[in-house]
Design a protein around this motif. Structure first.
Motif: not given
Length: 345
Positions: A231-258
């Motif tokens: 329901x957020x209409x702004x994400x200036x203060x409240x937001x979550x960050x996660x990382x995505x890696x791309x490899x040379x085999x065009x595979x993607x890995x995401x990793x994040x913390x909760x």
């Protein structure tokens, strides 16, 4: 509280492994922390399940009449094919393997263990339990906690402290909540084929190693920004960050913390990692969509380097804090470590 029959008092920072402790003659291996996972993996079948674990004690000196506090502690465990012992003293960590229990329980580096002058100072079984882990997970745990490099201390980090931790890790690994990671090896495939679910960090290290080939190299790293609630209409203060890696085999890995866990996902379709987490839609709307926060070429390293950075000595696994150690701190730390300085956004 270290005597096991050794004559040296110099801490080696190495693991001594005797793979055939029940044979009259045999050569042991000295293994450093850097060699630990690869070298042991080549010497033993690391896929074996640990079926049972036992905690033993024996006196330090032969003149003792009691085993109460002044004693050496060591662990014996059983797999389908072998008996094993693992222990720490002021030389380092020792692992022995044998076809019979006596060679690892009654002997230390082919010498009889110390016993005292009364029946109460024999080698004593203190506790036992069924096993809840595999051999490769135990090896990963030894490496991750840096036990080979951890100096021996008479009052701390001694044999008893080490035995307590190893016994608990083998017997209770599935209840160690601080180790929980949600892992999905094929997030863009039907759930029955992905092996998704909660696992320990030590199991994760092995599964990522098995899934990523030696030739698979990181080529790109991105941080994505997502709202906390739909329901957020702004994400200036409240937001979550996660990382995505791309490899040379065009595979993607995401990793994040909760707050209570980590999530790691793998997919060929990057879009799934942006729109779903743990098979549920990410909270996003027209006002606050999931969007790129930072993007760069990645250092050309294997994915295992990411695992090592995060979990060696639990570097990024300190207690979660909503202000100082949250998803933002985690994502930025990983990004800063593995981006090559050439921003692509």
């Amino acid at each position: 509280m270290s005597r096991s029959g050794q004559s040296s008092s110099t801490y080696t920072r190495k693991l001594y492994f005797d793979p055939k402790a029940d044979e009259p003659k045999g050569d042991g291996y000295w293994i450093t922390d850097e060699e630990l996972r690869d070298k042991l993996s080549n010497l033993v079948d690391v896929s074996e399940n640990i079926d049972e674990v036992r905690y033993y004690s024996n006196p330090i000196y032969p003149w003792q009449v009691s085993n109460n506090h002044l004693h050496h502690a060591f662990i014996v465990f059983q797999t389908k094919k072998w008996w094993w012992s693992i222990e720490k003293n002021n030389e380092g960590v020792t692992i022995q393997r044998s076809k019979n229990q006596e060679s690892v329980c009654d002997m230390y580096r082919r010498v009889n263990r110390t016993t005292g002058i009364t029946s109460s100072t024999n080698i004593t079984l203190v506790n036992k339990s069924s096993g809840c882990t595999k051999l490769n997970e135990l090896i990963n745990y030894l490496w991750r906690k840096d036990y080979l490099n951890q100096e021996y201390g008479v009052l701390s980090y001694n044999c008893q402290h080490f035995a307590d931790l190893i016994f608990k890790r083998i017997a209770e690994s599935k209840t160690l909540q601080e180790l929980d990671v949600y892992f999905d090896s094929a997030a863009d495939q039907p759930s029955g084929t992905s092996g998704m679910g909660f696992i320990t960090v030590d199991e994760l290290l092995s599964r990522v190693h098995d899934l990523s080939s030696s030739d698979e190299i990181l080529v790109k790293i991105e941080i994505y920004k997502a709202p906390i609630n739909s329901w957020q209409v702004m994400d200036a203060l409240m937001y979550h960050l996660f990382v995505i890696f791309q490899t040379n085999e065009d595979t993607y890995w995401s990793i994040e913390r909760w707050p209570t866990r980590f999530t790691m996902q793998r997919a060929k379709n990057k879009g799934i990692l942006l729109t779903e987490c743990e098979r549920n839609p990410r909270p996003a709307n027209w006002f606050t969509p999931v969007k790129v926060y930072q993007s760069a070429n990645a250092k050309r390293m294997p994915l295992s380097a990411v695992m090592d950075f995060i979990w060696k000595k639990d570097k990024l696994n300190e207690s979660y804090d909503s202000l100082s150690n949250n998803s933002k701190h985690f994502a930025r730390s990983v990004y800063n470590q593995f981006q090559d300085g050439c921003q692509v956004k």
